[in-house]
Design a protein around this motif. Structure first.
Motif, mmCIF file in Angstrom:
data_model
loop_
_atom_site.group_PDB
_atom_site.id
_atom_site.type_symbol
_atom_site.label_atom_id
_atom_site.label_comp_id
_atom_site.label_asym_id
_atom_site.label_seq_id
_atom_site.Cartn_x
_atom_site.Cartn_y
_atom_site.Cartn_z
ATOM 1 N N GLN A 53 0.829 -1.208 0.000
ATOM 2 C CA GLN A 53 0.000 0.000 0.000
ATOM 3 C C GLN A 53 0.865 1.262 0.000
ATOM 4 O O GLN A 53 0.471 2.280 -0.555
ATOM 5 N N ASP A 69 -4.561 4.604 7.253
ATOM 6 C CA ASP A 69 -5.370 4.199 6.099
ATOM 7 C C ASP A 69 -4.786 2.959 5.427
ATOM 8 O O ASP A 69 -5.522 2.036 5.058
ATOM 9 N N ALA A 70 -3.483 2.924 5.275
ATOM 10 C CA ALA A 70 -2.836 1.770 4.647
ATOM 11 C C ALA A 70 -2.992 0.514 5.510
ATOM 12 O O ALA A 70 -3.230 -0.574 4.985
ATOM 13 N N HIS A 72 -5.470 -0.142 7.653
ATOM 14 C CA HIS A 72 -6.867 -0.586 7.555
ATOM 15 C C HIS A 72 -7.115 -1.317 6.243
ATOM 16 O O HIS A 72 -7.744 -2.370 6.224
ATOM 17 N N THR A 73 -6.610 -0.773 5.150
ATOM 18 C CA THR A 73 -6.801 -1.401 3.846
ATOM 19 C C THR A 73 -6.100 -2.751 3.780
ATOM 20 O O THR A 73 -6.662 -3.730 3.288
ATOM 21 N N ALA A 74 -4.877 -2.828 4.282
ATOM 22 C CA ALA A 74 -4.130 -4.091 4.270
ATOM 23 C C ALA A 74 -4.826 -5.146 5.124
ATOM 24 O O ALA A 74 -4.943 -6.309 4.715
ATOM 25 N N ARG A 76 -8.056 -5.306 5.922
ATOM 26 C CA ARG A 76 -9.285 -5.729 5.253
ATOM 27 C C ARG A 76 -8.999 -6.638 4.067
ATOM 28 O O ARG A 76 -9.732 -7.582 3.808
ATOM 29 N N THR A 77 -7.923 -6.373 3.343
ATOM 30 C CA THR A 77 -7.586 -7.170 2.169
ATOM 31 C C THR A 77 -7.175 -8.591 2.554
ATOM 32 O O THR A 77 -7.679 -9.557 1.990
#
Length: 123
Positions: A53, A69-70, A72-74, A76-77
């Motif tokens: 990310q 943000d990175a 959270h995205t990682a 969730r992924t």
């Protein structure tokens, strides 16, 4: 007398391939054991996804907003298909091993991504 904590951490008998699988189910899932061969653990996968990310913005300085943000995205992924208890255990492990970004020293996203990949290899 053996205490319950140490008894739970013991491993099962070797499998035909010679790899010893953890005995406890939650620990086996949280560390990413796959039948036959262990792959990268879920915490290592989250750290690698976090580094992925950050790679597109490698020249920008790390800020609190960017890394949260990175993360959270990682998370969730990587953890989209695992049970909630495994997500909790994995994220606890990630937070415990996460190398803190050196925001006050002006560390860039690319530099922190390199440190994250190094941490992921050591898990």
């Amino acid at each position: 007398m053996r205490d319950r904590i140490r008894a739970a951490a013991t491993t099962a008998a070797p499998t035909p391939s010679g790899i010893r699988a953890p005995q406890t189910g939650r620990r086996a899932i949280a560390t990413g054991w796959v039948r036959g061969r262990p792959g990268p653990s879920y915490p290592a996968q989250v750290l690698n996804a976090l580094a992925d990310q950050l790679t597109p913005t490698a020249a920008e300085p790390v800020t609190v907003e960017v890394w949260t943000d990175a993360l959270h995205t990682a998370g969730r992924t990587v953890l989209a298909t695992v049970p909630r208890i495994v997500c909790t255990a994995t994220l606890d492990h990630v937070i415990a091993t996460l190398p803190a970004p050196r925001i006050s020293q002006g560390e860039t996203c690319g530099e922190w991504a390199l440190r994250l990949r190094t941490a992921a290899r050591s898990i």
